[in-house]
Design an enzyme around this catalytic site. Structure first.
Site, short mmCIF file in Angstrom:
data_model
loop_
_atom_site.label_atom_id
_atom_site.label_comp_id
_atom_site.label_asym_id
_atom_site.label_seq_id
_atom_site.Cartn_x
_atom_site.Cartn_y
_atom_site.Cartn_z
N CYS A 1 0.86 -1.18 0.00
CA CYS A 1 0.00 0.00 0.00
C CYS A 1 0.89 1.23 0.00
CB CYS A 1 -0.93 -0.01 1.20
SG CYS A 1 -0.05 0.14 2.75
N ARG B 1 4.79 -4.12 3.00
CA ARG B 1 3.95 -4.74 4.03
C ARG B 1 3.71 -6.25 3.84
NH1 ARG B 1 -0.73 -0.74 5.93
NH2 ARG B 1 -0.41 -1.87 7.87
N1 EPU Z 1 6.26 -6.88 8.79
C1 EPU Z 1 6.96 -7.89 8.16
N2 EPU Z 1 6.36 -9.11 8.08
C2 EPU Z 1 5.13 -9.37 8.60
C3 EPU Z 1 4.44 -8.34 9.24
C4 EPU Z 1 5.02 -7.09 9.32
O1 EPU Z 1 8.07 -7.70 7.68
O2 EPU Z 1 4.66 -10.51 8.48
C5 EPU Z 1 6.88 -5.55 8.88
C6 EPU Z 1 6.05 -4.45 8.20
O3 EPU Z 1 6.29 -4.38 6.81
C7 EPU Z 1 6.51 -3.23 8.96
C8 EPU Z 1 6.71 -3.77 10.38
O4 EPU Z 1 6.88 -5.17 10.25
O5 EPU Z 1 7.74 -2.78 8.46
C9 EPU Z 1 5.56 -3.50 11.33
O6 EPU Z 1 4.32 -3.83 10.71
P1 EPU Z 1 3.08 -4.35 11.54
O7 EPU Z 1 2.80 -5.74 11.13
O8 EPU Z 1 3.27 -4.09 12.99
O9 EPU Z 1 1.91 -3.41 10.97
P2 EPU Z 1 0.40 -3.86 10.84
O10 EPU Z 1 0.07 -4.76 11.96
O11 EPU Z 1 0.14 -4.32 9.45
C10 EPU Z 1 -0.68 -2.01 12.34
C11 EPU Z 1 -1.62 -0.85 12.17
C12 EPU Z 1 -0.94 0.25 11.38
C13 EPU Z 1 0.29 0.69 12.16
C14 EPU Z 1 1.22 -0.52 12.38
C15 EPU Z 1 2.43 -0.20 13.23
C16 EPU Z 1 -3.83 -1.83 12.15
C17 EPU Z 1 -5.06 -2.13 11.39
N3 EPU Z 1 -2.83 -1.31 11.46
O12 EPU Z 1 -0.36 -2.47 11.03
O13 EPU Z 1 -1.87 1.32 11.33
O14 EPU Z 1 0.99 1.67 11.43
O15 EPU Z 1 0.49 -1.56 13.06
O16 EPU Z 1 2.05 0.31 14.46
O17 EPU Z 1 -3.77 -2.03 13.34
C18 EPU Z 1 -2.92 3.23 10.42
O18 EPU Z 1 -3.81 3.12 11.28
O19 EPU Z 1 -2.80 4.25 9.70
C19 EPU Z 1 -1.97 2.13 10.22
C20 EPU Z 1 -1.26 1.98 9.11
#
Ligand code: EPU
Length: 422
Positions: A117, A122
């Site tokens: 995105c 991601r």
């Molecule tokens: N990552 C990996 N592999 C994975 C998962 C994540 O490499 O399998 C990486 C991501 O690419 C990133 C980092 O780990 O560099 C952290 O990503 P995370 O998985 O924590 O993000 P997320 O769970 O997909 C949630 C929030 C985001 C917020 C992030 C970080 C929700 C719905 N989304 O995303 O919120 O930025 O945690 O705190 O809870 C927003 O609300 O605007 C938003 C983007």
């Protein structure tokens, strides 16, 4: 494709109340998959991402209604189509967090790979690694994740750390799956975000046995079944932080109700260090600025570090600081779509890899700009409140994903935001 016209500069004053958390609501809505029956969720915000999640759950077979008092009722008695379709998951990446609960309940699930995105690539590799550790067989089929666990999931010790730290939705997925797994699961390097704490508290209210909540080691004793729940989600700390920056950037005093300062200390600390007062009051705070804006060095990190979801908003504020600041993005290193747009408003920002050097300017000047993602768009709204002239923001739907009618919240405080439907 609505457009905002925002007249500035304005000073804001008054009281604003923070809504329920989007990022807590989404996994909690998915958690209702685990407990056949009717659950009631309170303080779920009216946002387009919530509507997309509701649509996703409906397609699985759940029945959803919103009561007149705003509660979301989810009846997950019947789930007869455990598929998260591309058409929906591509619109909202959080759709991936139905994978764990579907697998735990139905022993089979097919969920579209969400793809990247505006804020980066991601990947979901850590989610899949965790579910595989719990005994799922996973394969890719035409852009879909197909996961199967014909004999159910089995508890295990799992390490969830990745290159960028822990993963929030990855932790949510594994935590939900582990509640119904046989035996004990230990999740090491779990995300500690308040939204994960809220999910774990909700799961325990449903009958799960989770300890270590709020720490990077979550321990889950699997149970045979979970019960439907009545649950109130926490206030949105990112919305609260956005209002704090609104107060700071317009140099006035705002009362912010329904906000939990302990969830926001990294942000409060930065604001205090740059000359913004943040005083706790009842269940919220009073935020004010009288002097000029000081400089800051900010590095985004997983909780309790400075949240990536407030990086863009703080950049808008520091654009008006007396001197130079540095912002380093360590969670999503490409999350800088707002830099070029803020520069169009006369900010002086220079991107250097995963960092931005912010040279403070005396004033921002209105310009036509483009919203690119949710938090970048919030930063543009904040900048427009302080900028001279009328800023036009295109693609407002990005803002509507995470802020409920932001113009109706800010205009009573003194903002001049007009929404034009085109
Ligand atoms: N990552 C990996 N592999 C994975 C998962 C994540 O490499 O399998 C990486 C991501 O690419 C990133 C980092 O780990 O560099 C952290 O990503 P995370 O998985 O924590 O993000 P997320 O769970 O997909 C949630 C929030 C985001 C917020 C992030 C970080 C929700 C719905 N989304 O995303 O919120 O930025 O945690 O705190 O809870 C927003 O609300 O605007 C938003 C983007």
């Amino acid at each position: 494709m609505d457009i905002f016209h925002i007249e500035g500069p304005v000073t804001l004053a008054g009281t604003v109340t923070v809504n329920g958390s989007k990022n807590a609501s989404l996994p909690i809505m998915a958690a209702t998959i685990l407990a056949p029956g009717k659950s009631t969720l309170r303080s779920v915000p009216h946002l387009s991402d919530i509507s997309v999640c509701a649509e996703l759950l409906k397609r699985l077979g759940c029945k959803l209604t919103r009561n007149t008092n705003g509660d979301v009722c989810i009846d997950s008695t019947t789930i007869d189509n455990p598929i998260g379709e591309y058409e929906i998951v591509r619109r909202m990446r959080a759709g991936i967090c139905i994978l764990g609960p579907l697998l735990a309940r139905c022993h089979t699930a097919k969920v579209s790979l969400p793809g990247g995105c505006a804020i980066g690539v991601r990947p979901v590799d850590i989610h899949l690694r965790g579910l595989t550790e719990l005994g799922a067989q996973i394969r890719m089929e035409n852009g879909y994740i197909v996961a199967e666990a014909p004999n159910g999931l089995k508890g295990k010790e799992i390490f969830m750390g990745g290159t960028f730290g822990s993963t929030v939705l990855g932790t949510a997925n594994i935590l939900m799956a582990a509640t119904l797994a046989k035996g004990k699961t230990v999740i090491e390097s779990a995300a500690c975000e308040p939204e994960i704490v809220d999910l774990a508290n909700c799961l325990n209210k449903m009958g799960a046995k989770i300890t270590g909540i709020g720490s990077p080691r979550l321990i889950v004793e699997g149970v045979d079944q979970l019960q439907p729940v009545e649950y109130q989600v926490i206030p949105d700390r990112i919305e609260a932080g956005t209002f704090m920056v609104a107060a700071a950037i317009t140099a006035e005093e705002l009362k912010i109700k329904n906000c939990r300062l302990p969830d926001m200390m990294a942000v409060v600390d930065k604001l205090r260090n740059i000359g913004v007062t943040v005083d706790a009051e009842n269940n919220g705070c009073v935020v004010a600025r009288t002097g000029s804006i000081g400089t800051a060095d900010i590095t985004t990190q997983p909780f309790p570090g400075f949240p990536t979801d407030l990086q863009a908003q703080l950049m808008a504020l520091l654009a008006l600081a007396r001197g130079n600041s540095v912002i380093i993005e360590k969670v999503f290193p490409d999350r800088f779509m707002h830099v070029a747009e803020l520069n169009r408003m006369a900010a002086n920002l220079r991107k250097e890899g995963p960092a931005v050097i912010v040279a403070g300017v005396e004033k921002l000047i209105a310009a036509p700009v483009m919203a690119s993602d949710l938090r970048a768009s919030a930063a543009l709204v904040l900048a427009a409140l302080a900028a001279e002239g009328t800023t036009t923001i295109n693609r407002v739907y990005h803002i509507d994903r995470g802020y409920e009618k932001i113009e109706r919240r800010l205009n009573p405080l003194g903002a001049k935001i007009t929404r034009q439907s085109v």
